[in-house]
Design an enzyme around this catalytic site. Structure first.
Site, short mmCIF file in Angstrom:
data_model
loop_
_atom_site.label_atom_id
_atom_site.label_comp_id
_atom_site.label_asym_id
_atom_site.label_seq_id
_atom_site.Cartn_x
_atom_site.Cartn_y
_atom_site.Cartn_z
N THR B 141 -7.51 -28.24 -24.30
CA THR B 141 -8.85 -27.69 -24.39
C THR B 141 -9.44 -27.94 -25.77
OG1 THR B 141 -10.27 -25.73 -24.42
CG2 THR B 141 -7.96 -25.33 -24.84
N ASP B 143 -11.64 -26.37 -26.98
CA ASP B 143 -11.97 -25.07 -27.57
C ASP B 143 -10.83 -24.51 -28.42
OD1 ASP B 143 -14.45 -25.05 -26.41
OD2 ASP B 143 -13.76 -24.04 -24.59
N MET B 189 -19.73 -27.14 -30.02
CA MET B 189 -19.20 -26.43 -28.86
C MET B 189 -18.32 -25.24 -29.29
SD MET B 189 -18.25 -29.42 -26.14
CE MET B 189 -19.52 -30.02 -25.01
N ARG B 191 -17.70 -21.53 -27.00
CA ARG B 191 -18.45 -20.37 -26.50
C ARG B 191 -18.07 -19.10 -27.24
NH1 ARG B 191 -17.76 -23.08 -21.78
NH2 ARG B 191 -19.65 -23.27 -20.51
N TYR B 295 -21.75 -33.55 -25.11
CA TYR B 295 -20.55 -34.25 -24.63
C TYR B 295 -20.01 -35.28 -25.63
CZ TYR B 295 -21.43 -32.44 -19.89
OH TYR B 295 -21.62 -31.64 -18.80
N LEU B 296 -20.90 -35.79 -26.49
CA LEU B 296 -20.45 -36.82 -27.44
C LEU B 296 -19.28 -36.30 -28.28
CD1 LEU B 296 -23.00 -38.14 -26.42
CD2 LEU B 296 -23.75 -38.49 -28.76
N GLN B 297 -19.31 -35.00 -28.62
CA GLN B 297 -18.27 -34.46 -29.49
C GLN B 297 -16.92 -34.33 -28.80
OE1 GLN B 297 -19.15 -30.02 -30.46
NE2 GLN B 297 -20.82 -30.66 -29.14
#
Lengths: 420, 420
Positions: B141, B143, B189, B191, B295-297
């Site tokens: 992930t 994240d 990104m 959350r 999304y590029l990241q």
């Protein structure tokens, strides 16, 4: 009898404008009998007006060589247009005065259309004031809108960044489209000319590949035709990648996303991607994502095109070669000799033919349905992104040089306020 | 007596989830006495439910090896959560039925917290149904919020993309700030967990370096304190780079920029950067630019971290090693042995301790003023972005493999509707 040279960087920066600086400085150092020192303007032409000059002779050879790998503008850039000679004569006279005080016989200005215009005017005024300075423009603009030259250094690297990003985002979207996002909208730079938008199309190897829809600034946005095109892509591929120019306009000629104005009176744009994404999710009821890479696209030195870096260096080199041969009021331009393999050389272009002219995307580069590019466009664009030119890395990050930028002692009594 | 294995990719993709697939597939091929074939789920767990399985044995060794360099999810991914066993028992029973029909003895699920939860539940249900399947989670992930493991594969590459982008944008901004934009806002990104925001700080080598302000999702946004911080950076450096998490919340706990919900009921965010930029230009009267790489990241494979690629491959390898040794309901986790040099190994983590737990940024990783990171955070983050792992290029663009993805013939009579 050698003279000093003035070099400055102007306008929006690029991943490779410092490679041109490297070309100018390394070449100038090889001609000590013609060029004593290169004095750089801090923040472009403002450095000349305010007599804020940087002594580049104090920078090591290694530091100068490292400019080839560094994004941004090592001496600072500016958005500052000198305007018409008739109206702003004092500015031009001030420039010539500063140049005289610092024994400057060569003027190199590295930028786009506005900068070539400045270079041209300085050549006219200096001659008129009986202090003729050899004035040579060095081309640079990610917008690729300079005339005569095959392309503008900076564009190839932005094109490579964008086409790579489109391809990577498409792999992401394809993997997820069944249960998640189906449309991805990428906003790219280019106020009036669709070169960057067109470059996104290089990501596609087959007809089914992303990007599926391009929105050019040269083509008036037609909501109904656009939505039909997106719908058709979704039906065929279950996903759709769109590249939209920040400068796309409605049929009334107004920018879809208008913002404030920049220092040159150009509209400052940004934010058309979320607008397009909202339109699609509202009308076609599918999930959209959007991206606005903004400065990342023009300063992405880590993914620079080797071809672009070579061209950027070469125009810097050629500018000095032209100058020491006494050529003035000119700009080295890239001439394409063949597409495959890509071969090019440098020719001399008169500044009078370049200043303030914008090269838009030719109509025959845009496909019949106006949402894609033609084979002619692909042939033109493809070689510009070829080759990788990786910067050195330290601790996992690109190591970009910072110069010392030591100021030359002032010689003039009067200060100069750039607001005046 | 060998059995087939099931492998699937789940949730948001990353630059390196296919490197984990490569680790799983290459390792499985080395144990033909234990694992006959690896059947991949098309679009994650949906492929299992709908009996849409891909025969990976038909892919060449070269194609499998090339997965190590490809972003996206080679077999498709999904956002599809199975829910509680008590409420959605039919789904779990269907899974076990499909696995029985295809002689599947091993279940590898490559994803984040939700996917580890699924893997755990499949292990419980299969045992209960007297068809025990060896269930091993493969961590992934961007994240970085999985517990126990030192980091989550995918995060290191996104961190490298972001820190590189911050550095490059800062060079751009510094060059232009005198006459143009003074503030740049990058939306990243994350959350709930501020790992990606924190990673932006790796761009800075000195206190004066960008980014100057971080906005974490863990810290409630305070407009007055934020504007004072930006103003102070502008006074000191004449430019200011801000990294803002898409998940930043106000003091009322609501996202500053709230959007629609995704399939898991998570809020779909995006667009806080323009909001922050507008706030600054209105209140501090200076020009701002903003970027949303979206999304590029997470798919920027061209700038992947070699450390991350190695870890992604290794957790795939370890998952198979654990599985053939009969270890089930576990996930290979990365254990940090030392920071400098970064040394790590793989340990076994029980899925029961991982499922549905989110690892937030520890408070002692956030600086006292809440706008930066501490030395402890830097020590943790720094090794994760080290090393470059360039993909191969063709015609100037990364060449990313596409598999054939040939479907295994169906064996069950009933179709399955994933909407049910």
């Amino acid at each position: 009898m050698s003279k000093n040279a003035f070099y400055a960087q102007s306008g929006g920066v690029s991943a490779v404008i410092n490679a041109s600086a490297c070309g100018v400085l390394e070449t100038a150092r090889r001609y000590p009998n013609s060029i004593a020192k290169v004095l750089a303007g801090r923040d472009g032409i403002i450095g000349a007006l305010t007599e804020d000059l940087i002594d580049t002779s104090l920078e090591s050879e290694d530091a100068i060589a490292a400019l080839k790998h560094a994004p941004g503008a090592a001496f600072g850039s500016c958005r500052y247009k000198l305007g018409a000679v008739t109206e702003h004569r004092a500015l031009y006279e001030r420039l010539v005065e500063v140049f005289k005080a610092h024994d400057i016989g060569y003027f190199f200005y590295n930028g786009g259309g506005d900068s070539q215009d400045t270079t041209y005017k300085v050549s006219l005024v200096s001659t008129e004031l009986s202090n003729p300075i050899v004035c040579v423009g060095v081309p640079k603009t990610v917008d690729n809108d300079l005339p005569i030259t095959d392309c503008s250094p900076g564009f190839g690297s932005m094109a490579k960044y964008l086409a790579t990003s489109v391809r990577e985002a498409a792999f992401d979207l394809m993997a997820m489209s069944r249960t998640s996002t189906k449309v991805f909208v990428l906003e790219v730079m280019g106020r009036h000319a669709g070169w960057a938008t067109a470059a996104c199309a290089l990501a596609a190897e087959d007809e089914s590949d992303a990007p599926h829809v391009l929105l050019f600034p040269e083509i008036a946005f037609d909501e109904e035709r656009f939505l039909a095109k997106v719908k058709s892509a979704l039906e065929r591929y279950d996903h759709c990648v769109i590249a939209v120019s920040e400068g796309v306009k409605g049929s009334n000629g107004a920018f879809l996303s208008a913002g404030s104005e920049d220092a040159f009176g150009h509209a400052q744009l940004g934010g058309v991607a979320p607008l397009i994404a909202r339109l699609i999710s509202t009308k076609l009821h599918c999930r959209c994502h959007w991206a606005v890479p903004d400065y990342l696209q023009r300063s992405g030195r880590h993914i620079a095109s080797e071809t672009d870096v070579e061209q950027a260096y070469t125009v810097g080199w050629a500018a000095v070669e032209f100058a020491i041969n006494g050529r003035s009021a000119i700009m080295p331009a890239i001439r394409r000799i063949s597409d495959i393999p890509y071969r090019w050389d440098i020719v001399e272009a008169p500044l009078a033919a370049i200043a303030n002219k914008e090269k838009l995307l030719p109509r025959d580069f845009i496909s019949d349905d106006e949402f894609g590019i033609t084979e002619a466009a692909r042939r033109y664009l493809a070689p510009l992104i070829v080759g990788e030119s990786y910067p050195p890395y330290r601790h996992g990050l690109p190591a970009y040089v910072r110069l010392q930028n030591v100021a030359v002692p002032r010689k003039l009594a009067e200060a100069f306020d750039i607001q005046s």
